[in-house]
Design an enzyme around this catalytic site. Structure first.
Site, short mmCIF file in Angstrom:
data_model
loop_
_atom_site.label_atom_id
_atom_site.label_comp_id
_atom_site.label_asym_id
_atom_site.label_seq_id
_atom_site.Cartn_x
_atom_site.Cartn_y
_atom_site.Cartn_z
CD1 TRP A 188 -15.46 -1.51 -6.98
CD2 TRP A 188 -16.98 -1.68 -8.59
NE1 TRP A 188 -15.95 -2.78 -6.93
CE2 TRP A 188 -16.89 -2.93 -7.90
CE3 TRP A 188 -17.87 -1.57 -9.65
CZ2 TRP A 188 -17.65 -4.03 -8.26
CZ3 TRP A 188 -18.63 -2.69 -10.00
CH2 TRP A 188 -18.53 -3.90 -9.30
CG ASP A 189 -11.94 2.34 -2.51
OD1 ASP A 189 -10.99 1.57 -2.77
OD2 ASP A 189 -11.84 3.31 -1.74
CG MET A 190 -12.26 -4.63 -3.34
SD MET A 190 -11.04 -5.55 -2.40
CE MET A 190 -9.71 -5.76 -3.54
CG ASN A 191 -10.73 0.78 0.79
OD1 ASN A 191 -9.65 1.17 0.36
ND2 ASN A 191 -11.86 1.44 0.59
CG ASP A 238 -5.05 5.30 -0.94
OD1 ASP A 238 -5.77 5.77 -1.84
OD2 ASP A 238 -5.49 4.53 -0.07
CD1 TRP A 283 -2.82 1.57 0.68
CD2 TRP A 283 -1.38 2.37 2.20
NE1 TRP A 283 -3.23 2.83 1.02
CE2 TRP A 283 -2.37 3.34 1.96
CE3 TRP A 283 -0.37 2.64 3.12
CZ2 TRP A 283 -2.38 4.57 2.61
CZ3 TRP A 283 -0.37 3.87 3.76
CH2 TRP A 283 -1.37 4.82 3.52
NE ARG A 288 -10.55 2.47 5.26
CZ ARG A 288 -11.15 3.34 4.48
NH1 ARG A 288 -12.02 2.96 3.59
NH2 ARG A 288 -10.86 4.62 4.56
CG ASP A 290 -15.61 6.14 2.62
OD1 ASP A 290 -16.82 5.97 2.85
OD2 ASP A 290 -14.71 5.46 3.12
C1 DGJ Z 1 -9.19 4.18 -0.39
C2 DGJ Z 1 -9.03 4.95 -1.65
O1 DGJ Z 1 -7.83 4.60 -2.27
C3 DGJ Z 1 -9.10 6.43 -1.35
O2 DGJ Z 1 -8.89 7.18 -2.51
C4 DGJ Z 1 -10.43 6.75 -0.75
O3 DGJ Z 1 -11.44 6.54 -1.67
C5 DGJ Z 1 -10.65 5.90 0.49
N1 DGJ Z 1 -10.46 4.50 0.22
C6 DGJ Z 1 -12.03 6.11 1.04
O4 DGJ Z 1 -12.31 5.27 2.06
#
Ligand code: DGJ
Length: 741
Positions: free
Chosen positions: A478-481, A549, A200, A444, A368
């Site tokens: 469209w995020d995926m954390n 990020d 990351w 998370r 978000d």
């Molecule tokens: C991770 C993304 O990479 C960020 O740009 C942002 O959208 C955050 N998530 C929001 O939770």
């Protein structure tokens, strides 16, 4: 004709503009690989390329053919357990438990063009574009297994796309324990393997190692292509440079678990395998069922890394990315994430949007925190309805106001996820992925929805579709954390649990496809905590991806540089953010931040309302400059000039050139200043040798060949009153070569 077949000798020769790929049917009916590399003539047969000597202490195929030793051969799609002791391309388990099978040639056909796959992202191409597809059918009469090897030849782009379809023609079930997309056997191992590793906030850093005997690999078991490794790898001769020398590229059009493995055996043969990671995979084929592997992209260049990247970029634009957007200018956006995080209301957002419109920005993205009761990252994922506390008048109201300012409006979702503190979880506690009776692991503070289940994908689709429709969204992020743990499919029988990871990705693709079909004009940007899913599977649906990020300009130079080997600038979301930078604490000039972000899809991710008038004016100028050259930055021919991964790692430079070579923009970045430095010259690439150019409007004019070979002098002496005019710390300079009319 890019595919030539000698039916008698059963030799198949695939030719692209600059490469040849040749294989044939061997004595045992198996396919033998003969050659992949610089283009050579089509001949009836290549006996010399197939030549093998009988070696001692080896098993031989067949009792009467003792000079046919599989461990000694280059093949196209190796079986397990029949004398080739390298890792195989596929392996089955028959109903009786036997893992032995043997696929022999059964025929071929050629289709004009390349059709899309139905459930997977894939390459596509028209016959009129010179695209042809060869399918070789292989069969194992004893097990009833059939495999079709597909080779699509993209002649103009020098790309070959491979995949395999397995079918069960028996009356019993057959389990696929491994089903790689492609295998390539090369005749020696004098290669550097180049891969892109990271984590990351430091994705896709170049890693280069000479091949050694045995296995070397990159891969992912995170059910995502991952920050840690990328499916894109290269094999290059040690002497290969950006401009010269042989290099092979391999990538997978897939976003889940993958394995790129290179094995050097005892005869110095090199085997590349690329496909779904076999560790977390098995697939049961009932009678008459088929399984289609993801597609692998293979490409060769004899002119070094720049040429390779450029041919891949052309291939993506013509044959992979959604044609609605592939060549379409991408909007300059402002994103509120680093500006507000979760703390916003309509006034705050509109103030940013208003300022953005004044500065010439084109798209406002609400990130978000707009849904459920999401004031931090502990809650509300899955509740895709607006948080009335923050936006009492609702999303459509905000969307109208943003549209009213002349901006496009975009919204963030994280469709695959669920928070335990959510309405969705109260209603459907069994929708998240978990192993029976075991508390699933949080990432998370969130969990993953079981996207192998249609009703879940459908419910998410309904919620998203409503939001997109009611607010007339122009863009979706469209995020995926988090990566996936506790892999267990509550609806899958015990003997199909190893299908889960692939089925999950199919669910993700299914949702993407449904949304695109319903909303063809919405631009999707994929994201996974920055660049955790920066892969060709995603690019098929979402033409651009959030690269990292980490928006620190210096870190971004490395990340974008590494990414550029295998991906196009138009695929890279690149934002100017605040200083000190949130990820590194570094303070870099606004001009440097802009000049790094120009070489991608430009965006701003900071509270632009809080900037000084001077900074706002600078941004306005950046936006205007980018708009003027947007086509060049996003779709120009990209050249890497100086690597931040090489030498003393203190300088990087790259360049974009337009199609008719009348305009080129080169950026040179200096990490730290060096007092009293040596003289420096900057060497352009891709210019017309016979044309005259001015650099940054200079009086003096320069021939293209002069700029490429003799170079252009870079100012070195620091003027303390104007630190950005010379090689100060964190400086960035643009050199614009404009052809004289
Ligand atoms: C991770 C993304 O990479 C960020 O740009 C942002 O959208 C955050 N998530 C929001 O939770």
């Amino acid at each position: 004709m890019s595919i030539s077949v000698n039916q008698q000798a059963k030799v198949f020769h695939l030719q692209t503009a600059h490469s040849s790929y040749i294989f044939h049917v061997m004595a045992n009916g198996d396919l033998g690989q003969l050659y992949f590399g610089r283009k050579i003539h089509v001949k009836d047969h290549y006996d010399n390329l197939a030549k093998r000597e009988r070696r001692e202490a080896m098993v031989s195929w067949g009792n009467d053919v003792d000079d046919f030793q599989p461990d000694n051969l280059k093949t196209e799609y190796a079986a397990f357990g029949r004398g080739d002791f390298r890792d195989p391309a596929y392996q089955i388990a028959a109903e009786n438990g036997s893992r032995i099978s043997e696929l022999a040639y059964a025929g071929y056909h050629i289709d004009e063009g390349k059709a899309r796959l139905s459930e997977l992202p894939s390459a596509f191409g028209q016959p009129s574009e010179g695209v042809q597809t060869l399918t070789i059918d292989l069969a194992d009469p004893l097990t009833g297994l059939q495999a079709s090897l597909h080779y699509s030849v993209f002649e103009q782009e020098d790309v070959i796309v491979r995949s395999t379809t397995f079918s069960n023609l028996s009356d019993n079930k057959i389990i696929l324990r491994r089903a790689m997309s492609a295998q390539l056997d090369l005749p020696d191992s004098r290669f550097q393997m180049i891969s892109f590793a990271g984590s990351w906030a430091r994705e896709r850093q170049e890693v280069k190692n000479a091949l050694k005997p045995g296995i070397q690999s990159v891969g992912s078991l995170r059910t995502a292509s991952s920050h840690q490794e990328n499916p894109f790898i290269m094999l290059a001769r040690p002497e290969t440079t950006e401009d010269t020398g042989d290099v092979f590229a391999f990538n997978l059009i897939y976003s889940g678990n993958f394995l790129d493995q290179v094995e050097v055996n005892h005869y110095d043969l090199t085997r590349v395998l690329i496909g779904i990671h076999p560790e977390e995979f098995a697939w049961t084929l009932d009678p008459n069922e088929s399984f289609q592997t993801p597609e692998a992209v293979l490409s060769f260049s004899k002119q070094g890394f720049n040429q390779l990247s450029q041919q891949l970029t052309n291939f993506y634009a013509n044959h992979l990315v959604n044609p609605r957007f592939a060549k379409q200018s991408r909007p300059i956006l402002v994103n509120n994430w680093e500006a507000t995080y979760f703390d916003f209301n309509e006034d705050k957002l509109l103030a940013i949007a208003k300022k953005a419109a004044e500065l010439g920005i084109e798209l406002f993205v609400l990130d978000d925190g707009w849904f459920g009761h999401r004031d931090d990252d502990h809650t509300s994922l899955g509740d895709w309805f607006v948080d009335k506390k923050k936006l009492p008048q609702g999303l459509p109201h905000l969307a109208d106001a943003v549209h009213g300012l002349g901006l496009k409006f975009g919204l963030w979702f994280e469709p695959e996820m669920i928070s335990m503190a959510s309405e969705l979880y109260k209603k459907h506690p069994d929708w998240l992925i978990a192993s029976p009776k075991r508390q699933p692991i949080a990432g998370r503070n969130q969990y993953v929805l079981d996207f192998t289940r249609n009703e879940i994908v459908d419910a998410v689709f309904q919620m998203m579709a409503q939001r997109i429709e009611e607010s007339h969204l122009d863009y979706v992020k469209w995020d995926m954390n988090r990566y996936i743990t506790d892999m267990f499919g509550s609806e899958l029988p015990a003997d199909r649990q190893l299908e889960m990871a692939h089925r999950y990705i199919l669910g993700v693709y299914h949702l993407y496809q449904r949304l695109i079909d319903r909303f063809p004009d919405v631009l999707f940007e994929s994201c996974a905590s920055g660049g955790g899913r920066f892969d060709l599977g995603m690019m098929y649906y979402a033409p651009q991806a959030w690269t990292s990020d980490n928006t620190d300009a210096l870190s971004r130079i490395q990340i974008q540089y590494g990414t550029s080997y295998g991906y196009a600038p138009s695929m890279m979301g690149a934002h100017v953010s605040d200083v000190p930078n949130y990820q590194t604490g570094r303070i870099t000039p606004l001009s440097t931040r802009g000049r790094v972000a120009y070489f991608g899809d430009l965006g701003y991710e900071l509270d632009i309302t809080k900037l000084s008038e001077k900074e706002q004016q600078e941004i306005k100028k950046q936006v205007a400059f980018y708009k003027r050259h947007r086509q060049l930055f996003q779709f120009g021919t990209f050249y890497r000039l100086q690597s931040p991964f090489a030498g003393d790692k203190n300088v990087a430079s790259w360049e974009v050139v337009n199609a008719d070579r009348t305009l080129a923009i080169t950026a040179r970045y200096q990490f730290l200043n060096r007092p009293n430095p040596a003289y420096l010259r900057l060497y352009f690439k891709g210019l017309s040798p016979d044309r005259l150019y001015r650099i940054n409007g200079s009086e003096e004019t320069f021939f293209g060949d002069e700029l490429e070979n003799a170079g252009y002098a870079v100012d070195q002496i620091l003027d303390i009153n104007q630190p950005m005019t010379a090689s100060a710390d964190f400086s960035a300079h643009l050199f614009i070569a404009q052809a004289v009319e």
